[in-house]
Design a protein around this motif. Sequence first.
Motif, PDB file in Angstrom:
ATOM      1  N   GLU A 181       0.830  -1.213   0.000  1.00 19.43           N
ATOM      2  CA  GLU A 181       0.000   0.000   0.000  1.00 19.43           C
ATOM      3  C   GLU A 181       0.856   1.252   0.000  1.00 19.43           C
ATOM      4  OE1 GLU A 181      -1.357   3.486   1.988  1.00 19.43           O
ATOM      5  OE2 GLU A 181      -0.202   1.949   3.061  1.00 19.43           O
ATOM      6  N   TYR A 182       1.958   1.237   0.751  1.00 15.02           N
ATOM      7  CA  TYR A 182       2.745   2.459   0.926  1.00 15.02           C
ATOM      8  C   TYR A 182       3.660   2.772  -0.259  1.00 15.02           C
ATOM      9  CZ  TYR A 182       6.475  -0.794   2.422  1.00 15.02           C
ATOM     10  OH  TYR A 182       7.393  -1.817   2.485  1.00 15.02           O
ATOM     11  N   THR A 183       3.804   1.873  -1.216  1.00 15.08           N
ATOM     12  CA  THR A 183       4.619   2.161  -2.404  1.00 15.08           C
ATOM     13  C   THR A 183       3.771   2.366  -3.649  1.00 15.08           C
ATOM     14  OG1 THR A 183       4.924  -0.220  -2.775  1.00 15.08           O
ATOM     15  CG2 THR A 183       6.663   0.940  -1.557  1.00 15.08           C
ATOM     16  N   CYS A 184       2.452   2.384  -3.492  1.00 19.36           N
ATOM     17  CA  CYS A 184       1.552   2.512  -4.647  1.00 19.36           C
ATOM     18  C   CYS A 184       0.583   3.667  -4.451  1.00 19.36           C
ATOM     19  CB  CYS A 184       0.747   1.221  -4.840  1.00 19.36           C
ATOM     20  SG  CYS A 184       1.743  -0.236  -5.183  1.00 19.36           S
ATOM     21  N   THR A 185       0.197   4.270  -5.548  1.00 21.90           N
ATOM     22  CA  THR A 185      -0.830   5.297  -5.486  1.00 21.90           C
ATOM     23  C   THR A 185      -2.198   4.640  -5.299  1.00 21.90           C
ATOM     24  OG1 THR A 185      -1.248   5.291  -7.876  1.00 21.90           O
ATOM     25  CG2 THR A 185       0.508   6.746  -7.053  1.00 21.90           C
ATOM     26  N   ASP A 186      -3.115   5.427  -4.763  1.00 23.81           N
ATOM     27  CA  ASP A 186      -4.472   4.919  -4.596  1.00 23.81           C
ATOM     28  C   ASP A 186      -5.057   4.507  -5.943  1.00 23.81           C
ATOM     29  OD1 ASP A 186      -3.986   5.773  -2.050  1.00 23.81           O
ATOM     30  OD2 ASP A 186      -5.376   7.463  -2.089  1.00 23.81           O
ATOM     31  N   ARG A 187      -4.785   5.306  -6.958  1.00 30.43           N
ATOM     32  CA  ARG A 187      -5.331   5.041  -8.289  1.00 30.43           C
ATOM     33  C   ARG A 187      -4.806   3.720  -8.841  1.00 30.43           C
ATOM     34  NH1 ARG A 187      -9.318   4.751 -11.691  1.00 30.43           N
ATOM     35  NH2 ARG A 187      -8.755   5.149 -13.861  1.00 30.43           N
ATOM     36  N   ARG A 191      -7.003   0.453  -9.896  1.00 29.47           N
ATOM     37  CA  ARG A 191      -6.987  -0.079 -11.259  1.00 29.47           C
ATOM     38  C   ARG A 191      -6.588  -1.551 -11.278  1.00 29.47           C
ATOM     39  NH1 ARG A 191      -4.753   4.263 -15.575  1.00 29.47           N
ATOM     40  NH2 ARG A 191      -5.698   2.702 -16.953  1.00 29.47           N
ATOM     41  N   VAL A 192      -5.664  -1.928 -10.427  1.00 31.86           N
ATOM     42  CA  VAL A 192      -5.308  -3.351 -10.336  1.00 31.86           C
ATOM     43  C   VAL A 192      -6.489  -4.144  -9.775  1.00 31.86           C
ATOM     44  CG1 VAL A 192      -3.793  -5.023  -9.203  1.00 31.86           C
ATOM     45  CG2 VAL A 192      -2.842  -2.923 -10.157  1.00 31.86           C
ATOM     46  N   ALA A 193      -7.187  -3.567  -8.807  1.00 28.72           N
ATOM     47  CA  ALA A 193      -8.382  -4.226  -8.274  1.00 28.72           C
ATOM     48  C   ALA A 193      -9.425  -4.424  -9.368  1.00 28.72           C
ATOM     49  CB  ALA A 193      -8.961  -3.408  -7.123  1.00 28.72           C
ATOM     50  N   ASP A 194      -9.602  -3.411 -10.203  1.00 31.14           N
ATOM     51  CA  ASP A 194     -10.565  -3.521 -11.307  1.00 31.14           C
ATOM     52  C   ASP A 194     -10.141  -4.608 -12.294  1.00 31.14           C
ATOM     53  OD1 ASP A 194     -12.055  -1.478 -10.235  1.00 31.14           O
ATOM     54  OD2 ASP A 194     -11.253   0.074 -11.556  1.00 31.14           O
ATOM     55  N   PHE A 195      -8.839  -4.652 -12.603  1.00 33.96           N
ATOM     56  CA  PHE A 195      -8.357  -5.677 -13.531  1.00 33.96           C
ATOM     57  C   PHE A 195      -8.585  -7.076 -12.954  1.00 33.96           C
ATOM     58  CE2 PHE A 195      -4.860  -8.620 -14.543  1.00 33.96           C
ATOM     59  CZ  PHE A 195      -5.134  -8.825 -15.886  1.00 33.96           C
ATOM     60  N   ALA A 196      -8.271  -7.246 -11.661  1.00 34.48           N
ATOM     61  CA  ALA A 196      -8.454  -8.550 -11.023  1.00 34.48           C
ATOM     62  C   ALA A 196      -9.924  -8.957 -11.042  1.00 34.48           C
ATOM     63  CB  ALA A 196      -7.918  -8.511  -9.594  1.00 34.48           C
ATOM     64  N   ALA A 197     -10.814  -7.988 -10.814  1.00 30.31           N
ATOM     65  CA  ALA A 197     -12.245  -8.290 -10.833  1.00 30.31           C
ATOM     66  C   ALA A 197     -12.701  -8.733 -12.212  1.00 30.31           C
ATOM     67  CB  ALA A 197     -13.028  -7.057 -10.379  1.00 30.31           C
ATOM     68  N   LYS A 232     -11.543  -1.707   1.066  1.00 28.55           N
ATOM     69  CA  LYS A 232     -12.376  -0.593   0.602  1.00 28.55           C
ATOM     70  C   LYS A 232     -12.218  -0.374  -0.896  1.00 28.55           C
ATOM     71  CE  LYS A 232     -12.993   4.407   1.192  1.00 28.55           C
ATOM     72  NZ  LYS A 232     -12.510   5.610   1.914  1.00 28.55           N
ATOM     73  N   LEU A 233     -10.986  -0.551  -1.401  1.00 29.15           N
ATOM     74  CA  LEU A 233     -10.715  -0.350  -2.827  1.00 29.15           C
ATOM     75  C   LEU A 233     -11.036  -1.587  -3.671  1.00 29.15           C
ATOM     76  CD1 LEU A 233      -7.366   1.667  -2.755  1.00 29.15           C
ATOM     77  CD2 LEU A 233      -9.710   2.508  -2.770  1.00 29.15           C
ATOM     78  N   GLY A 234     -11.469  -2.672  -3.035  1.00 24.37           N
ATOM     79  CA  GLY A 234     -11.836  -3.879  -3.764  1.00 24.37           C
ATOM     80  C   GLY A 234     -10.679  -4.770  -4.148  1.00 24.37           C
ATOM     81  N   PHE A 235      -9.513  -4.549  -3.522  1.00 21.49           N
ATOM     82  CA  PHE A 235      -8.316  -5.285  -3.934  1.00 21.49           C
ATOM     83  C   PHE A 235      -8.439  -6.784  -3.668  1.00 21.49           C
ATOM     84  CE2 PHE A 235      -3.847  -6.673  -3.488  1.00 21.49           C
ATOM     85  CZ  PHE A 235      -3.331  -6.170  -4.665  1.00 21.49           C
ATOM     86  N   PHE A 236      -9.188  -7.159  -2.646  1.00 21.97           N
ATOM     87  CA  PHE A 236      -9.303  -8.571  -2.289  1.00 21.97           C
ATOM     88  C   PHE A 236     -10.670  -9.160  -2.642  1.00 21.97           C
ATOM     89  CE2 PHE A 236      -6.080  -7.405   1.131  1.00 21.97           C
ATOM     90  CZ  PHE A 236      -5.019  -8.012   0.475  1.00 21.97           C
TER      91      PHE A 236
END
Length: 426
Positions: A181-187, A191-197, A232-236
Amino acid sequence: MAVRFYNAKILTSPYDEPFDGEVVTEGERIARILPKGACAARLFDREVDCGGHLLMSGFCNAHSHAAMCLLRGAADDLPLEEWLYERVFPVEEKLTPEDIYWGAMLQMAEFVRAGITCFADMYFGLDSVFEAAKCANLCVALCGGDNSSSEIDVLKYMEEMYTKYSTLSDRVRYFPGLHAEYTCTDRLIERVADFAAEAGARTYIHLSETLKEVGDCTVRHGGLTPPQYLHKLGFFDNGGLAAHCVYCDRDDLDLLRQCGVTPVVNGASNLKLASGIAPVSAMLRAGMSPALGTDGMASNNAASMFREMYLYSCLQKGTLKDAAAVGAEQALAAATCSGYAALGFDGGTLHEGGFADMVLVDMSAPNMQPQCDVCKALVYSADVGNVLMTVAGGKVVYDRGFYCIGEDFACIVKECSSRRARLLDL
């Protein structure tokens, strides 16, 4: 190719009793598991006398950075922030695909010497890592993106990797993943969460490794811990794996369990970097099935699942002041079947139809005598020196000092030595 491994003491899973018998493999899978005296009446391409030693599942190293073995010993005795930002990141900027290949090949040699037949690799140059894993015939889960600063390039790389590897072989997986989390932007996380979904893929990330990471995250994101913020961002949303989880509290663990996330515990690395001790006992009480990892050799220095199993159990005993906490069977499960299951591979136990990923463990060595409970001996007594043979996908890749991993071991060492000298400006 049909191979018969006979005259063995067989341990099919951490919770089963060992028995005398033999295993027959066909290609990359186990065809038959037979008790002593029930030999399959057929001809074999090869027969291996196991000498009465223990034949069990190979180990799964569910969190590694293979090519980082090029940095073994180069950043020792440093706190994590200095280790990462002043030593590791600057060297990683110099890595070429060839560096990563040869570094990964050295790691493959260490893996098979240690009985590791399956691993997850979270690094750059995943094509090079795959080529090394293919040479050694190991199961590999490739995790993450490239080291580009462009979100578009990272996402394009992930899409290419997922398309290329998700259906390539039963022994290869790809997980979209981010460093932390601390080396990545929120965006980028979104976007990775969206791709995974969209892909229906599970994700992978370093999570709650230090108190600083957790504290900084709560400040940045309105009191949300890293698991809460990523959720919250849907990453999991499709589940996944999270390395370390040292500072996950009960609410975090419940959230990760509900999301289908497997914690990957890296005891030796976290101790060496003074990051802390993961709450394994709490994870188990929460109904989770943690996996085990070694992390990279720049922070651990040794790819030993025996050491990881010992720490997995004994750190909890010491922390909780309870000698019964986290038994040997639970530690062995974390190092075998839990890791294989989390990565989506059909292994981690010996069963007919499953991958012929096996390790032959010397039960006659002094540290295994007098013989007692096999599972407890593996966790509390055994070490890498007890590995006699490693079989990956039905192929003998290590046998009493001899490596069959597609590259000459002396050549691997020579290549890595010269590349390390360049990387470290020696």
